[in-house]
Enzyme design. Structure first.
Site, PDB file in Angstrom:
ATOM      1  N   ASP A  65       9.607  39.656   3.511  1.00 60.77           N
ATOM      2  CA  ASP A  65      10.849  39.984   4.222  1.00 60.77           C
ATOM      3  C   ASP A  65      12.037  39.879   3.283  1.00 60.77           C
ATOM      4  O   ASP A  65      12.001  39.083   2.340  1.00 60.77           O
ATOM      5  CB  ASP A  65      11.097  38.941   5.319  1.00 60.77           C
ATOM      6  CG  ASP A  65      10.653  39.406   6.681  1.00 60.77           C
ATOM      7  OD1 ASP A  65      10.012  40.463   6.776  1.00 60.77           O
ATOM      8  OD2 ASP A  65      10.938  38.690   7.657  1.00 60.77           O
ATOM      9  N   TYR A  67      15.687  38.346   2.363  1.00 57.17           N
ATOM     10  CA  TYR A  67      16.350  37.095   2.732  1.00 57.17           C
ATOM     11  C   TYR A  67      17.186  37.333   3.993  1.00 57.17           C
ATOM     12  O   TYR A  67      17.783  38.401   4.163  1.00 57.17           O
ATOM     13  CB  TYR A  67      17.262  36.617   1.610  1.00 57.17           C
ATOM     14  CG  TYR A  67      16.544  36.234   0.335  1.00 57.17           C
ATOM     15  CD1 TYR A  67      15.540  35.267   0.334  1.00 57.17           C
ATOM     16  CD2 TYR A  67      16.890  36.815  -0.882  1.00 57.17           C
ATOM     17  CE1 TYR A  67      14.903  34.890  -0.839  1.00 57.17           C
ATOM     18  CE2 TYR A  67      16.247  36.446  -2.066  1.00 57.17           C
ATOM     19  CZ  TYR A  67      15.252  35.494  -2.033  1.00 57.17           C
ATOM     20  OH  TYR A  67      14.628  35.116  -3.192  1.00 57.17           O
ATOM     21  N   PHE A  78      12.980  38.944  -3.740  1.00 56.10           N
ATOM     22  CA  PHE A  78      13.265  37.699  -4.458  1.00 56.10           C
ATOM     23  C   PHE A  78      14.644  37.660  -5.105  1.00 56.10           C
ATOM     24  O   PHE A  78      15.070  36.617  -5.602  1.00 56.10           O
ATOM     25  CB  PHE A  78      12.193  37.409  -5.524  1.00 56.10           C
ATOM     26  CG  PHE A  78      10.829  37.150  -4.965  1.00 56.10           C
ATOM     27  CD1 PHE A  78      10.561  35.966  -4.275  1.00 56.10           C
ATOM     28  CD2 PHE A  78       9.805  38.071  -5.105  1.00 56.10           C
ATOM     29  CE1 PHE A  78       9.309  35.715  -3.741  1.00 56.10           C
ATOM     30  CE2 PHE A  78       8.539  37.830  -4.577  1.00 56.10           C
ATOM     31  CZ  PHE A  78       8.284  36.656  -3.895  1.00 56.10           C
ATOM     32  N   HIS A 187       1.946  31.684  -3.708  1.00 55.28           N
ATOM     33  CA  HIS A 187       3.337  32.124  -3.606  1.00 55.28           C
ATOM     34  C   HIS A 187       4.253  31.123  -4.322  1.00 55.28           C
ATOM     35  O   HIS A 187       3.955  29.923  -4.373  1.00 55.28           O
ATOM     36  CB  HIS A 187       3.710  32.216  -2.126  1.00 55.28           C
ATOM     37  CG  HIS A 187       4.968  32.953  -1.845  1.00 55.28           C
ATOM     38  ND1 HIS A 187       6.210  32.346  -1.911  1.00 55.28           N
ATOM     39  CD2 HIS A 187       5.189  34.238  -1.506  1.00 55.28           C
ATOM     40  CE1 HIS A 187       7.136  33.243  -1.607  1.00 55.28           C
ATOM     41  NE2 HIS A 187       6.554  34.408  -1.351  1.00 55.28           N
TER      42      HIS A 187
END
Length: 220
Positions: A65, A67, A78, A187
Site C-alpha cells: 500500500d 503510506y 517505500f 519484509h
C-alpha cells in the site's frame, strides 16, 4: 479510456485500461478523491511509471500500500518526499544498504533517484485513504499491477525482482526465474527485518547481476 501515464507503459497496458475492472476501479478512485482524503496526490498515482519507462526498467521492488499518513506517499513504494521523516521500513532499507555496500545513509528518503536509474518502485495498490491502510485493496489495483509484473516478465529479460515479505513473494510467483533474478527475504518492517531482511545483501547481489549482464549497476 484516456489514462495519464508514461507513453511506453500506456502502450503495454492499453488492454487493461479498457477492461471492465479498470473502468470500475477508475470510478471508485475518482469518487474517493472527491469525497475523502486519499494518498498519494492524484497527479502522482502513476509516478512509478512516469519516472521509469518500460524499456529502462532494470530492477522491480514490490510494495503493498502507499503510506497513509499526511505528506508521506509520493507514488513510489517505500519512498517519501524531501523533508518528510523516513518511515521505519525505509530506515531499515537504508541500514541494509549501508551494511551491504558501505555507503552512508542519505538525509532524504526520496527514492526518485532510484526510479530515474531504472528501479520500478511498484506498490500493489496505488491509492489509499488517509490513515486507513488497506482501504483501497480489492478494488482492482491488484489486478492492474499483476498485469504490470506479467508484462515485464514476458517482454523483458535479465530484470532483478526484489520481493520482500510473503505478499510480494506471492505476487511475484509468476516470474520466470530462468530469465530474471528473483531476490526474496522477509519484509524490512521493524516487525520482521531481524528475521532475514538484515543481511540479505540484495543490493550488492543486484548490482553483481547487472554487471554480469553488461548493464550499469544502480547507485543505491
Amino acid at each position: 479510456m484516456d489514462v495519464k501515464i508514461e507513453e511506453s507503459w500506456g502502450e503495454k497496458l492499453e488492454e487493461e485500461f479498457h477492461a471492465r475492472y479498470f473502468m470500475e476501479l477508475t470510478e471508485f478512485v475518482r469518487n474517493e478523491y472527491k469525497s475523502t482524503t486519499v494518498y498519494p496526490p492524484g497527479k502522482r498515482i502513476f509516478s512509478a511509471f512516469d519516472q521509469c519507462p518500460f524499456s529502462r526498467v532494470k530492477v522491480v521492488i514490490l510494495g503493498q500500500d502507499p503510506y497513509h499518513g499526511p505528506g508521506q506517499a509520493n507514488g513510489l513504494c517505500f519512498s517519501v518526499s524531501d523533508g518528510v521523516k523516513k518511515p521505519p521500513s525505509l530506515v531499515n532499507i537504508f541500514k541494509e544498504i549501508s551494511d551491504d555496500l558501505g555507503q552512508p545513509v542519505p538525509d532524504s528518503g526520496n527514492l526518485d533517484r532510484w526510479a530515474r536509474q531504472g528501479v520500478l518502485l511498484l506498490n500493489a495498490t496505488l491509492t489509499v485513504r488517509a490513515r486507513q491502510p488497506g482501504s483501497h485493496q480489492g478494488k482492482g489495483w491488484e489486478e492492474f499491477t499483476d498485469a504490470v509484473v506479467s508484462a515485464l516478465n514476458k517482454n523483458r529479460n535479465n530484470l532483478v525482482f526484489m520481493l520482500w515479505g510473503s505478499y510480494a513473494q506471492r505476487k511475484g510467483s509468476v516470474i520466470d526465474r530462468s530469465r530474471h533474478l528473483v531476490l526474496e527475504s522477509p519484509h524490512p518492517s521493524p516487525f520482521s527485518a531481524h528475521r532475514g531482511f538484515f543481511g540479505n545483501r540484495h543490493f550488492s547481489k543486484c548490482n553483481d547481476w547487472l554487471r554480469a549482464k553488461g548493464l550499469e549497476p544502480i547507485d543505491w
